[in-house]
Design an enzyme around this catalytic site. Structure first.
Site, PDB file in Angstrom:
ATOM      1  N   HIS A 152     -12.870  62.187  -9.015  1.00 61.37           N
ATOM      2  CA  HIS A 152     -14.107  61.468  -8.698  1.00 61.37           C
ATOM      3  C   HIS A 152     -14.879  61.155  -9.976  1.00 61.37           C
ATOM      4  O   HIS A 152     -15.146  62.064 -10.770  1.00 61.37           O
ATOM      5  CB  HIS A 152     -14.965  62.325  -7.757  1.00 61.37           C
ATOM      6  CG  HIS A 152     -16.244  61.668  -7.357  1.00 61.37           C
ATOM      7  ND1 HIS A 152     -17.470  62.245  -7.599  1.00 61.37           N
ATOM      8  CD2 HIS A 152     -16.501  60.482  -6.754  1.00 61.37           C
ATOM      9  CE1 HIS A 152     -18.431  61.454  -7.142  1.00 61.37           C
ATOM     10  NE2 HIS A 152     -17.853  60.383  -6.630  1.00 61.37           N
ATOM     11  N   HIS A 174     -20.799  52.336  -5.404  1.00 60.13           N
ATOM     12  CA  HIS A 174     -20.060  52.534  -4.156  1.00 60.13           C
ATOM     13  C   HIS A 174     -19.987  51.268  -3.314  1.00 60.13           C
ATOM     14  O   HIS A 174     -19.110  51.145  -2.459  1.00 60.13           O
ATOM     15  CB  HIS A 174     -20.734  53.629  -3.315  1.00 60.13           C
ATOM     16  CG  HIS A 174     -20.601  54.996  -3.905  1.00 60.13           C
ATOM     17  ND1 HIS A 174     -21.568  55.955  -3.776  1.00 60.13           N
ATOM     18  CD2 HIS A 174     -19.610  55.568  -4.641  1.00 60.13           C
ATOM     19  CE1 HIS A 174     -21.176  57.064  -4.397  1.00 60.13           C
ATOM     20  NE2 HIS A 174     -20.002  56.854  -4.926  1.00 60.13           N
ATOM     21  N   ARG A 222     -43.391  70.438  -3.140  1.00 63.95           N
ATOM     22  CA  ARG A 222     -44.146  71.697  -3.135  1.00 63.95           C
ATOM     23  C   ARG A 222     -45.366  71.525  -2.235  1.00 63.95           C
ATOM     24  O   ARG A 222     -46.307  70.795  -2.561  1.00 63.95           O
ATOM     25  CB  ARG A 222     -44.606  72.065  -4.554  1.00 63.95           C
ATOM     26  CG  ARG A 222     -45.469  73.341  -4.634  1.00 63.95           C
ATOM     27  CD  ARG A 222     -44.698  74.551  -4.157  1.00 63.95           C
ATOM     28  NE  ARG A 222     -45.405  75.810  -4.318  1.00 63.95           N
ATOM     29  CZ  ARG A 222     -45.852  76.564  -3.318  1.00 63.95           C
ATOM     30  NH1 ARG A 222     -45.685  76.164  -2.052  1.00 63.95           N
ATOM     31  NH2 ARG A 222     -46.445  77.713  -3.551  1.00 63.95           N
ATOM     32  N   CYS A 226     -43.627  72.676 -10.915  1.00 64.50           N
ATOM     33  CA  CYS A 226     -44.218  73.857 -10.303  1.00 64.50           C
ATOM     34  C   CYS A 226     -44.299  74.978 -11.331  1.00 64.50           C
ATOM     35  O   CYS A 226     -43.384  75.141 -12.159  1.00 64.50           O
ATOM     36  CB  CYS A 226     -43.386  74.303  -9.111  1.00 64.50           C
ATOM     37  SG  CYS A 226     -44.065  75.740  -8.238  1.00 64.50           S
ATOM     38  N   TYR A 264     -51.225  81.634  -9.589  1.00 59.36           N
ATOM     39  CA  TYR A 264     -50.909  80.761 -10.723  1.00 59.36           C
ATOM     40  C   TYR A 264     -51.635  81.188 -11.994  1.00 59.36           C
ATOM     41  O   TYR A 264     -52.297  80.395 -12.667  1.00 59.36           O
ATOM     42  CB  TYR A 264     -51.224  79.299 -10.377  1.00 59.36           C
ATOM     43  CG  TYR A 264     -50.402  78.775  -9.229  1.00 59.36           C
ATOM     44  CD1 TYR A 264     -49.008  78.853  -9.244  1.00 59.36           C
ATOM     45  CD2 TYR A 264     -51.005  78.218  -8.111  1.00 59.36           C
ATOM     46  CE1 TYR A 264     -48.250  78.386  -8.185  1.00 59.36           C
ATOM     47  CE2 TYR A 264     -50.248  77.742  -7.037  1.00 59.36           C
ATOM     48  CZ  TYR A 264     -48.873  77.843  -7.092  1.00 59.36           C
ATOM     49  OH  TYR A 264     -48.125  77.386  -6.029  1.00 59.36           O
TER      50      TYR A 264
END
Length: 579
Positions: free
Chosen positions: A138, A162, A235, A283, A420
């Site tokens: 492939h 494709h 997120r 994130c 955080y």
């Protein structure tokens, strides 16, 4: 015509069995053991006289084997309706349409066929295909395995190569059956706050379902400088709100002031000059899974793809504030707060803030965005409006934005005050005090290897490997170098950087990179490592142990993948004896 088709099949099948350095019938690219082409874009030949000789020998063998295979196939075609259908030209039927007399399989049947041992099956529309013998040839490498045991349709449409006749013809040669079963849609409970969440691309790998959080397969990231919207990592902290653009309002003001400015979506789009910026969203927990291996942490088990890059378009924050009668350079405030429309069952909404000094520095770069890659922002990413803070952690880039407030205080949202934030490894949940450290804003320099993926088996006897990945640093610091090693750091190689068209000290998009480097001789198990260096010469730390923290954020140690080089194990040298 049938004879010609069978001869073609025979030649192709014998070529696959005889030598992998052929010209690929789908993409027209040469595939060989030196495989280092990007998807269907380059051709390669063997680099040695021995390789050329093997190529000529193969051509002669392939001709004989192909003819023999064709004759055998012609005999079988007369006896089998199944083979006659496979031999029919794709012009006679639509690719993926039902083929009479082929067996019909179920989704369950297909889902069990994901490995070479079980055979690798996939579906396309109403067709079932056995791609096992095609995987190693492939042009897109292992990406084909993303659809193993399922539908290839969502992945098929990602690559324009494709969509041509020859590809469909080759696909139909792998046809083994039909499928008519339609996947059942999960019934949605109206009382479930997540029942109205949008549909997502099947390639996304969820780390949680409610709320939905997911990242794309790592090996897809280098394919696009701008991450396609439906493959952008997701997120969410709360259910996705369904905002009516006709009634949407954005409020802008100063905390404590009696008046605020309110603008609808049409005003945002038509009153202001549209500004665009290419910027990543990452994130804070990206690569958290590496910290989990050291010691448990609380948080989503993110891999290295909780990061994506897009072009965001909308209103410049400075223009919006001035229109609202606010001069950010002189306002007597210490923070700028962004509040969203996503909320929990108690009505508590998601919000975040950044220091006013940071907002002043970025005032012409911060975007109140209503477009993502030239389209309306998808619901998962903040439709109809979100804030984009280039160079800042994703947790502050509030989605479904409905209020901008300048204040003496920072946001009192849980994710600003109790999450955080970074601590050293001796702080854990029994002794943590979130008030002692500031909220994460600019992220540290980071990089990751996207290809080859961890656990990849290279070509037998390979002596080099092509490595691809991304690098990025917060605060607009551009990437000046990415170093890659295959011998534990004894020898480093600098990768070729695909720099974004942005100033070095205002680089908000990621830098994609690629390099081909030698593999250690006589080694079957190889560890590839990478590290990035930004414009301030910050460099990634060499291990995770020293940066572990209880929330698993800011994970940016050297990135590592293990690959295998098939072949006989090297013989240990025999000790010589004195006699």
């Amino acid at each position: 015509m049938a004879t010609i088709r069978i001869l073609q099949q025979g030649i192709r099948k014998s070529a696959v069995a005889g030598y992998r350095g052929r010209i690929h019938p789908i993409a027209g690219v040469a595939l060989n053991k030196d495989w280092n082409s990007s998807f269907a874009t380059r051709t390669f030949t063997t680099s040695s006289n021995n390789g050329q000789q093997r190529y000529h020998n193969w051509r002669e063998s392939a001709a004989l084997l192909g003819t023999a295979a064709g004759l055998v196939g012609l005999t079988l075609i007369a006896k089998s309706k199944n083979d006659s259908h496979l031999a029919a030209s794709s012009e006679e039927r639509e690719p993926g349409s039902i083929v009479p007399d082929l067996p019909t399989y179920t989704l369950s049947d297909v889902s069990k066929r994901k490995t070479k041992e079980t055979r690798i099956w996939m579906t396309y529309k109403n067709g079932v295909y056995d791609v096992t013998d095609f995987v190693s040839n492939h042009p897109g490498g292992s990406k084909i395995l993303l659809a193993a045991g399922g539908a290839m349709d969502p992945f098929w449409s990602m690559y324009a190569v494709h969509k041509n006749k020859e590809v469909f013809e080759m696909l139909e040669e792998l046809r083994i059956g039909n499928i008519t079963e339609v996947p059942e849609e999960e019934e949605r409970d109206a009382s479930n706050p997540y029942a109205n969440d949008p549909k997502r691309h099947p390639a996304l790998k969820p780390s949680s379902s409610t709320p939905f959080n997911a990242e794309p397969p790592l090996q897809l990231l280098p394919d696009n400088f701008l991450t396609p919207n439906d493959l952008f990592f997701v997120r969410n902290h709360l259910p996705v709100p369904d905002v009516d653009p006709k009634t949407y309002k954005l409020e802008v003001g100063i905390d404590g002031a009696s008046r605020t400015k309110s603008l609808n979506l049409s005003e945002l789009k038509n009153r202001f000059q549209k500004k665009s910026v290419a910027s990543i969203v990452q994130c804070a927990g990206n690569r958290r899974s590496e910290m989990v291996k050291i010691k448990p942490v609380k948080g989503l088990n993110w891999g290295a793809a909780a990061i994506s890059n897009a072009e965001w378009s909308g209103v410049c924050l400075d223009d919006l504030l001035k229109y609202s009668g606010i001069d950010i350079d002189y306002v007597d405030c210490d923070h700028i707060i962004f509040d969203g429309l996503d909320q929990d069952p108690t009505g508590s909404k998601y919000g975040a803030s950044i220091p006013i000094e940071l907002a002043r520095r970025l005032k012409r770069d911060i975007i109140i965005a209503y477009e993502m890659n030239g389209e309306d922002i998808p619901r998962d990413h903040g439709y109809p409006v979100r804030v984009i803070l280039p160079g800042i952690v994703g947790a502050r880039q509030v989605k479904w934005l409905h209020k901008i407030l300048l204040s003496k205080k920072e946001s009192d949202c849980h994710w600003q005050q109790k999450d955080y934030k970074g601590f050293h490894a001796s702080i854990d949940w029994h002794n943590v005090d979130f008030s002692t450290v500031p909220a994460i804003q600019e992220l540290p320099v980071n990089s990751a290897i996207c290809e080859p993926v961890n656990g990849t088996s290279l070509e037998e006897g390979a002596n080099e490997v092509t490595v691809k990945g991304y690098a990025w640093s917060g605060g607009g610091r551009g990437i000046v170098r990415v170093d890659v090693t295959t011998d534990g750091g004894k020898t480093w190689h600098s990768a070729e950087l695909k720099q974004p068209d942005q100033p070095l000290y205002k680089t908000y998009a990621w830098t994609l990179w690629e390099t081909t480097i030698p593999l250690p001789a006589d080694t079957r198990d190889v560890e590839i490592r990478c590290k990035a260096v930004d414009s301030s010469y910050n460099v990634q730390p060499d291990n995770v142990d020293g940066i572990w923290n209880l929330r698993g954020v800011l994970s940016n140690a050297w990135f590592k993948v293990d690959v295998k080089v098939p072949g006989e194990e090297p013989q240990a040298k025999k000790k010589s004896s004195w006699w």
